[in-house]
Design a protein around this motif. Structure first.
Motif, PDB file in Angstrom:
ATOM      1  N   GLN A  83      42.404  78.561  26.162  1.00 42.68           N
ATOM      2  CA  GLN A  83      41.936  79.065  27.445  1.00 42.68           C
ATOM      3  C   GLN A  83      41.467  77.869  28.277  1.00 42.68           C
ATOM      4  O   GLN A  83      40.982  76.892  27.726  1.00 42.68           O
ATOM      5  CB  GLN A  83      40.749  80.030  27.273  1.00 42.68           C
ATOM      6  N   ARG A  84      41.587  77.992  29.582  1.00 38.25           N
ATOM      7  CA  ARG A  84      41.092  76.938  30.467  1.00 38.25           C
ATOM      8  C   ARG A  84      39.583  76.847  30.324  1.00 38.25           C
ATOM      9  O   ARG A  84      38.878  77.852  30.330  1.00 38.25           O
ATOM     10  CB  ARG A  84      41.426  77.239  31.931  1.00 38.25           C
ATOM     11  N   GLY A  85      39.110  75.616  30.197  1.00 38.79           N
ATOM     12  CA  GLY A  85      37.683  75.390  30.087  1.00 38.79           C
ATOM     13  C   GLY A  85      37.051  75.262  31.457  1.00 38.79           C
ATOM     14  O   GLY A  85      37.722  75.435  32.484  1.00 38.79           O
ATOM     15  N   GLU A  86      35.756  74.970  31.480  1.00 35.62           N
ATOM     16  CA  GLU A  86      35.056  74.763  32.752  1.00 35.62           C
ATOM     17  C   GLU A  86      35.704  73.622  33.521  1.00 35.62           C
ATOM     18  O   GLU A  86      35.825  73.677  34.734  1.00 35.62           O
ATOM     19  CB  GLU A  86      33.578  74.465  32.487  1.00 35.62           C
ATOM     20  N   ASP A  87      36.091  72.576  32.795  1.00 38.55           N
ATOM     21  CA  ASP A  87      36.858  71.483  33.370  1.00 38.55           C
ATOM     22  C   ASP A  87      38.312  71.923  33.276  1.00 38.55           C
ATOM     23  O   ASP A  87      38.893  71.975  32.193  1.00 38.55           O
ATOM     24  CB  ASP A  87      36.610  70.195  32.567  1.00 38.55           C
ATOM     25  N   ALA A  88      38.912  72.263  34.384  1.00 37.89           N
ATOM     26  CA  ALA A  88      40.257  72.844  34.390  1.00 37.89           C
ATOM     27  C   ALA A  88      41.307  71.938  33.764  1.00 37.89           C
ATOM     28  O   ALA A  88      42.400  72.377  33.446  1.00 37.89           O
ATOM     29  CB  ALA A  88      40.669  73.200  35.816  1.00 37.89           C
ATOM     30  N   ARG A  89      40.979  70.657  33.582  1.00 35.47           N
ATOM     31  CA  ARG A  89      41.942  69.733  32.972  1.00 35.47           C
ATOM     32  C   ARG A  89      42.002  69.899  31.460  1.00 35.47           C
ATOM     33  O   ARG A  89      42.913  69.411  30.817  1.00 35.47           O
ATOM     34  CB  ARG A  89      41.579  68.287  33.307  1.00 35.47           C
ATOM     35  N   LYS A  90      41.022  70.575  30.878  1.00 37.86           N
ATOM     36  CA  LYS A  90      40.973  70.719  29.428  1.00 37.86           C
ATOM     37  C   LYS A  90      41.031  72.185  29.029  1.00 37.86           C
ATOM     38  O   LYS A  90      40.456  73.037  29.680  1.00 37.86           O
ATOM     39  CB  LYS A  90      39.688  70.102  28.873  1.00 37.86           C
ATOM     40  N   SER A  91      41.724  72.430  27.936  1.00 37.83           N
ATOM     41  CA  SER A  91      41.792  73.772  27.371  1.00 37.83           C
ATOM     42  C   SER A  91      40.810  73.871  26.214  1.00 37.83           C
ATOM     43  O   SER A  91      40.654  72.920  25.445  1.00 37.83           O
ATOM     44  CB  SER A  91      43.196  74.062  26.840  1.00 37.83           C
ATOM     45  N   VAL A  92      40.197  75.017  26.099  1.00 37.62           N
ATOM     46  CA  VAL A  92      39.333  75.301  24.954  1.00 37.62           C
ATOM     47  C   VAL A  92      40.198  75.998  23.908  1.00 37.62           C
ATOM     48  O   VAL A  92      40.891  76.971  24.205  1.00 37.62           O
ATOM     49  CB  VAL A  92      38.140  76.191  25.371  1.00 37.62           C
ATOM     50  N   ILE A  93      40.150  75.460  22.714  1.00 40.24           N
ATOM     51  CA  ILE A  93      40.961  75.985  21.619  1.00 40.24           C
ATOM     52  C   ILE A  93      40.096  76.894  20.761  1.00 40.24           C
ATOM     53  O   ILE A  93      38.983  76.520  20.383  1.00 40.24           O
ATOM     54  CB  ILE A  93      41.527  74.818  20.780  1.00 40.24           C
ATOM     55  N   GLN A  94      40.622  78.082  20.486  1.00 44.99           N
ATOM     56  CA  GLN A  94      39.895  79.055  19.671  1.00 44.99           C
ATOM     57  C   GLN A  94      40.817  79.626  18.612  1.00 44.99           C
ATOM     58  O   GLN A  94      42.026  79.751  18.827  1.00 44.99           O
ATOM     59  CB  GLN A  94      39.370  80.195  20.543  1.00 44.99           C
ATOM     60  N   LEU A  95      40.235  79.981  17.490  1.00 47.07           N
ATOM     61  CA  LEU A  95      41.004  80.658  16.445  1.00 47.07           C
ATOM     62  C   LEU A  95      41.303  82.083  16.880  1.00 47.07           C
ATOM     63  O   LEU A  95      40.450  82.762  17.445  1.00 47.07           O
ATOM     64  CB  LEU A  95      40.214  80.701  15.138  1.00 47.07           C
ATOM     65  N   THR A  96      42.500  82.533  16.602  1.00 50.43           N
ATOM     66  CA  THR A  96      42.867  83.929  16.810  1.00 50.43           C
ATOM     67  C   THR A  96      42.407  84.696  15.571  1.00 50.43           C
ATOM     68  O   THR A  96      41.980  84.084  14.580  1.00 50.43           O
ATOM     69  CB  THR A  96      44.399  84.061  16.948  1.00 50.43           C
ATOM     70  N   PRO A  97      42.513  86.014  15.571  1.00 45.60           N
ATOM     71  CA  PRO A  97      42.218  86.757  14.333  1.00 45.60           C
ATOM     72  C   PRO A  97      43.062  86.253  13.152  1.00 45.60           C
ATOM     73  O   PRO A  97      42.560  86.151  12.034  1.00 45.60           O
ATOM     74  CB  PRO A  97      42.547  88.205  14.709  1.00 45.60           C
ATOM     75  N   VAL A  98      44.321  85.908  13.397  1.00 44.62           N
ATOM     76  CA  VAL A  98      45.182  85.352  12.342  1.00 44.62           C
ATOM     77  C   VAL A  98      44.595  84.028  11.850  1.00 44.62           C
ATOM     78  O   VAL A  98      44.544  83.763  10.644  1.00 44.62           O
ATOM     79  CB  VAL A  98      46.627  85.147  12.869  1.00 44.62           C
ATOM     80  N   GLY A  99      44.147  83.201  12.782  1.00 43.30           N
ATOM     81  CA  GLY A  99      43.551  81.917  12.431  1.00 43.30           C
ATOM     82  C   GLY A  99      42.266  82.074  11.641  1.00 43.30           C
ATOM     83  O   GLY A  99      42.017  81.324  10.683  1.00 43.30           O
ATOM     84  N   LYS A 100      41.450  83.054  12.015  1.00 42.17           N
ATOM     85  CA  LYS A 100      40.199  83.293  11.287  1.00 42.17           C
ATOM     86  C   LYS A 100      40.476  83.765   9.861  1.00 42.17           C
ATOM     87  O   LYS A 100      39.805  83.342   8.914  1.00 42.17           O
ATOM     88  CB  LYS A 100      39.339  84.320  12.034  1.00 42.17           C
ATOM     89  N   GLU A 101      41.468  84.616   9.704  1.00 42.82           N
ATOM     90  CA  GLU A 101      41.851  85.087   8.375  1.00 42.82           C
ATOM     91  C   GLU A 101      42.384  83.923   7.531  1.00 42.82           C
ATOM     92  O   GLU A 101      42.053  83.787   6.359  1.00 42.82           O
ATOM     93  CB  GLU A 101      42.918  86.185   8.507  1.00 42.82           C
ATOM     94  N   LEU A 102      43.185  83.102   8.160  1.00 45.75           N
ATOM     95  CA  LEU A 102      43.725  81.924   7.487  1.00 45.75           C
ATOM     96  C   LEU A 102      42.608  80.983   7.057  1.00 45.75           C
ATOM     97  O   LEU A 102      42.585  80.497   5.927  1.00 45.75           O
ATOM     98  CB  LEU A 102      44.690  81.208   8.438  1.00 45.75           C
ATOM     99  N   MET A 103      41.661  80.765   7.933  1.00 42.74           N
ATOM    100  CA  MET A 103      40.531  79.877   7.638  1.00 42.74           C
ATOM    101  C   MET A 103      39.743  80.412   6.438  1.00 42.74           C
ATOM    102  O   MET A 103      39.346  79.628   5.571  1.00 42.74           O
ATOM    103  CB  MET A 103      39.608  79.767   8.861  1.00 42.74           C
ATOM    104  N   ALA A 104      39.556  81.706   6.365  1.00 45.73           N
ATOM    105  CA  ALA A 104      38.824  82.290   5.241  1.00 45.73           C
ATOM    106  C   ALA A 104      39.569  82.049   3.925  1.00 45.73           C
ATOM    107  O   ALA A 104      38.953  81.745   2.906  1.00 45.73           O
ATOM    108  CB  ALA A 104      38.618  83.792   5.472  1.00 45.73           C
ATOM    109  N   LYS A 105      40.889  82.167   3.956  1.00 44.27           N
ATOM    110  CA  LYS A 105      41.688  81.933   2.748  1.00 44.27           C
ATOM    111  C   LYS A 105      41.697  80.462   2.341  1.00 44.27           C
ATOM    112  O   LYS A 105      41.780  80.141   1.170  1.00 44.27           O
ATOM    113  CB  LYS A 105      43.135  82.401   2.969  1.00 44.27           C
ATOM    114  N   LEU A 106      41.633  79.581   3.337  1.00 41.65           N
ATOM    115  CA  LEU A 106      41.752  78.145   3.057  1.00 41.65           C
ATOM    116  C   LEU A 106      40.445  77.486   2.645  1.00 41.65           C
ATOM    117  O   LEU A 106      40.458  76.421   2.029  1.00 41.65           O
ATOM    118  CB  LEU A 106      42.315  77.429   4.288  1.00 41.65           C
ATOM    119  N   SER A 107      39.333  78.096   2.957  1.00 44.16           N
ATOM    120  CA  SER A 107      38.039  77.474   2.684  1.00 44.16           C
ATOM    121  C   SER A 107      37.876  77.093   1.209  1.00 44.16           C
ATOM    122  O   SER A 107      37.531  75.958   0.883  1.00 44.16           O
ATOM    123  CB  SER A 107      36.911  78.392   3.139  1.00 44.16           C
TER     124      SER A 107
END
Length: 163
Positions: A83-107
């Protein structure tokens, strides 16, 4: 000593990296994950609080180009969203639900991975991660190219490479 047949530093580093990555990829398949080992530094950086490509690059010591490319693959695989951050030149990266599930499995997998690294260091008798960190710091102080230039100048002047 004839060095013509000895592998160079870059060659050995790439080979070890390939062996580690191949083993990791094999294990991800055994876990039933559609996952690329190259995602690991990005996910670990996100877990540590990084939210932009620049922050991830700082955490991982990988190039911005490599991180941007990996983030693109992760977005295409539905692991992260941008998503666009406060500084429009940078995007904020976030985990999707798939990413969160993956992170839980990988921990727990990452915990086991670091145990393997510690066993490997014990087996070879060297603190491999410390050696690589120290090598990186030395090359940050004086780059490999600068070192080559210095050695070549010494050799051309009739010196030895021991100087």
């Amino acid at each position: 000593m004839n060095r013509n047949n000895e592998p160079g530093l870059g060659e050995l580093l790439r080979y070890v990296s390939e062996l580690v990555e191949f083993g990791a990829e094999e294990h991800y398949q055994q876990m039933g994950l559609n996952y690329r080992a190259r995602y690991t530094p990005v996910l670990r950086a996100i877990r540590s609080g990084a939210q932009t490509v620049t922050e991830i690059t700082t955490c991982t010591h990988l190039t911005q180009s490599a991180i941007s490319q990996t983030v693109g693959h992760m977005e295409a695989d539905g692991v992260i969203s941008r998503q666009r951050g406060e500084d429009a030149r940078k995007s904020v990266i976030q985990l999707t639900p798939v990413g969160k599930e993956l992170m839980a499995k990988l921990s727990s997998h990452w915990t086991a991975t670091f145990n393997v690294i510690e066993q490997l260091e014990e087996e070879i008798g060297y603190p491999l991660r410390s050696v690589l960190k120290d090598t990186a710091r030395a090359l940050e102080r004086q780059g490999f190219s600068q070192r080559l230039t210095h050695i070549k100048q010494n050799l051309a002047a009739g010196g030895t490479n021991d100087e």
